[in-house]
Design an enzyme around this catalytic site. Structure first.
Site, PDB file in Angstrom:
ATOM      1  N   GLN A 128     -17.656  78.441  37.182  1.00 55.88           N
ATOM      2  CA  GLN A 128     -16.608  78.001  38.199  1.00 55.88           C
ATOM      3  C   GLN A 128     -17.093  78.528  39.719  1.00 55.88           C
ATOM      4  O   GLN A 128     -16.405  78.425  40.646  1.00 55.88           O
ATOM      5  CB  GLN A 128     -15.421  78.629  37.811  1.00 55.88           C
ATOM      6  N   HIS A 192     -12.360  81.717  37.116  1.00 49.19           N
ATOM      7  CA  HIS A 192     -11.195  81.936  37.979  1.00 49.19           C
ATOM      8  C   HIS A 192     -11.502  82.678  39.210  1.00 49.19           C
ATOM      9  O   HIS A 192     -10.905  84.000  39.570  1.00 49.19           O
ATOM     10  CB  HIS A 192     -10.149  82.809  37.083  1.00 49.19           C
ATOM     11  N   TYR A 297       4.776  86.732  41.177  1.00 49.02           N
ATOM     12  CA  TYR A 297       4.860  85.529  40.343  1.00 49.02           C
ATOM     13  C   TYR A 297       4.591  85.557  38.819  1.00 49.02           C
ATOM     14  O   TYR A 297       4.332  84.438  38.190  1.00 49.02           O
ATOM     15  CB  TYR A 297       4.081  84.499  41.092  1.00 49.02           C
ATOM     16  N   TYR A 308      -5.266  80.057  24.430  1.00 49.27           N
ATOM     17  CA  TYR A 308      -6.058  79.150  23.946  1.00 49.27           C
ATOM     18  C   TYR A 308      -5.928  79.339  22.259  1.00 49.27           C
ATOM     19  O   TYR A 308      -6.258  78.250  21.561  1.00 49.27           O
ATOM     20  CB  TYR A 308      -7.195  78.969  24.279  1.00 49.27           C
TER      21      TYR A 308
HETATM   22 CA    CA Z   1       4.068  82.440  37.545  1.00 50.66          CA
END
Ligand code: CA
Length: 413
Positions: A128, A192, A297, A308
Site C-alpha cells: 500500500q 495502512h 474515534y 478477518y
Molecule cells: Ca471509529
C-alpha cells in the site's frame, strides 16, 4: 434500529446508450425511477458479518436507497496511468496525478496528453506504500508549491511522510523537495499509511495517518504520543497548526487534531468547512466520520467490524463513552479511499459525499442532511473498477482515478 423498507412495484428503467466521442467511449445513463411509496431499498444485498451489532442511532447504516434522475455521461478520458493514487486540478484545468511508484503525471484537461514530473524523494512502494496524495498550495498560482504524502523508507522500516517542493517552470521536476513532517514511529510494515492531504480554509494542512495495520501497532491509534492512527493538522512548514486542540498538553503530540483512526484514506471539507473522514474498518465497519478537534474515534477497541479471522474485537464493543460514533458505517466493507463533496454542475448531486471504493468497485453517493446520511446510491458499478480517488473538476465535472490506471469523467448530459 433498522429502517423498515416496503419495496413494492419498483419500476426501474435503464437506458444505456453507447457512442463514440473521439477515441473515448461514452456511456450515457438515463434513469427513470418510480416506486409506489417513493422509497428504494438500500443498495447492499449481502449479509452482515456482524448481524448482532446494533447501530447507535437510526440512519447510521443501510439507509434507504436513492437513484439519480438526471442523465449523465461516463467516459474514460485517459487509460495510460500506472497505479494512480491522488488527483488534483492545476489552475488551468489540467490534472496533476500521483503515481504510487514515485512520480506524478500531468494530464491535459481533455485527457489526451500525459507528461511526467520527477525528482521526488525515494518512496517505499511495496503493497500500500508509495507516492500517495497531493495537494496544491492555496497560493500555487504565485509560488508553484505542491505538497504530497509518501511512505518514506528509512532504517528500521518506513512511515507516512509529507513532502513539499516547487513544480519547475518546465513541469518536469520538483525543485528543492523537502520532508516537512514524519508520522512516526517508524515501523517495518507495508500497510495502512492513511495519507490524504487537505488544505483547510486557514491555509494549514490536514494529514491522515494510518495505524499500520498490525496487531502490534494497533494500540498506537489510542496512544496520543504517537502519530499513527491520527488526523493531524500542520502548517506549510510542518509545525503544529495554531489552534490545534492539544497544544500545551504534554500528554499529546501538538500536531494531533483527532485520534483513534484505523486507515483513514479519505478526507474532505464540506460546503460549510466541516472536515469529514472515511476510514476502512476491519472485516466490516468501514466508517464515515465528522471530525471534530480533540475527539477520539475509537479504533482499535471500538468498531462495527470484526477481525478477518472472525473474532470479535474488544468483545464486540461498538459504543464506548468518550469515543465518537461514526456518522455512517458499512458491513460488509466497501473499502473506500478518496472522498469529496460534490460541487459540480449536476444540481441533483450538490453537496453529496462521493466516495471512491476499492474492493467495493463503485463510487458511492451519500445524501447528507444535518450531518446525517439520508440516502445512498451506488454509481459506476458496471465498470468493475477500484476507484482510488475522486475529484470535483474545476470545469464542474466529476473525475475519478482507478487502480487499473484510468481517468474517468462523469458529466451532466
Ligand atoms: Ca471509529
Amino acid at each position: 434500529m433498522k429502517t423498515s423498507i416496503v419495496n413494492t412495484s419498483v419500476l426501474l428503467t435503464f437506458l444505456f446508450l453507447v457512442s463514440c466521442t473521439g477515441n473515448s467511449k461514452t456511456t450515457s445513463i438515463k434513469n427513470t425511477t418510480e416506486t409506489q411509496n417513493g422509497r428504494l431499498p438500500n443498495p447492499e444485498t449481502l449479509n452482515k458479518n456482524s448481524p448482532n451489532f446494533e447501530p447507535a442511532f437510526e440512519g447510521q447504516t443501510r439507509v434507504e436507497g436513492v437513484k439519480t434522475k438526471m442523465a449523465y455521461n461516463v467516459e474514460v478520458i485517459n487509460s495510460d496511468l500506472g497505479k494512480p493514487w491522488g488527483i488534483v486540478n492545476l489552475p488551468d484545468g489540467r490534472f496533476l496525478i500521483t503515481e504510487k511508484s514515485g512520480f506524478m503525471s500531468i494530464v491535459s484537461a481533455d485527457g489526451k496528453t500525459i507528461s511526467k514530473v520527477e525528482g521526488f524523494p525515494t518512496v517505499d512502494s511495496k503493497a500500500q506504500g508509495g507516492l500517495l496524495d497531493v495537494a496544491l498550495d492555496p497560493d500555487f498560482k504565485n509560488n508553484r508549491m505542491i505538497y504530497w504524502t509518501f511512505s518514506e523508507p528509512v532504517s528500521g522500516g518506513n512511515h507516512t511522510a509529507v513532502g513539499k517542493g516547487k513544480l519547475s517552470s518546465d513541469e518536469r521536476t520538483i525543485e528543492n523537495p523537502q520532508v516537512i513532517f514524519r508520522a512516526t514511529p517508524t515501523y517495518d510494515g507495508k500497510l495502512h499509511y492513511g495519507s490524504r492531504l487537505v488544505f483547510d480554509k486557514d491555509g494549514n494542512l490536514f494529514v491522515s495517518a494510518g495505524e499500520r495495520s498490525d496487531i502490534e501497532t494497533r494500540p498506537l491509534a489510542q496512544n496520543t504520543m504517537a502519530y499513527l492512527g491520527k488526523v493531524l493538522k500542520i502548517t506549510k512548514e510542518g509545525k503544529p497548526a495554531p489552534g490545534n486542540p492539544f497544544i500545551g498538553n504534554s500528554k499529546y503530540k501538538p500536531e494531533i487534531y483527532s485520534y483513534g483512526h484505523r486507515n483513514p484514506q479519505g478526507l474532505a471539507l464540506d460546503e460549510t468547512g466541516q472536515l469529514w473522514e472515511a476510514e476502512m474498518g476491519p472485516k466490516g465497519g468501514d466508517e464515515v466520520n465528522l471530525i471534530k478537534p480533540g475527539k477520539n474515534y475509537g479504533w482499535g477497541d471500538v468498531t462495527y467490524g470484526i477481525e478477518y479471522s472472525g473474532k470479535e474485537i474488544n468483545a464486540g464493543t461498538t459504543q464506548k463513552a468518550g469515543t465518537e460514533q461514526p456518522v455512517y458505517y458499512w458491513d460488509p466493507s466497501i473499502s473506500m479511499s478518496g472522498i469529496t463533496f460534490y460541487t459540480g454542475n449536476m444540481e441533483e448531486w450538490k453537496n453529496n459525499l462521493m466516495l471512491g471504493c476499492l474492493s467495493g468497485e463503485k463510487i458511492i453517493r451519500l445524501v447528507i442532511k444535518n450531518n446525517k446520511v439520508v440516502g445512498e446510491e451506488w454509481l459506476l458499478e458496471d465498470k468493475k473498477e477500484r476507484f482510488r480517488d475522486v475529484l470535483n473538476g474545476q470545469d464542474g465535472n466529476l473525475y475519478a482515478i482507478t487502480d487499473s490506471g484510468k481517468l474517468y469523467k462523469i458529466s451532466k448530459e
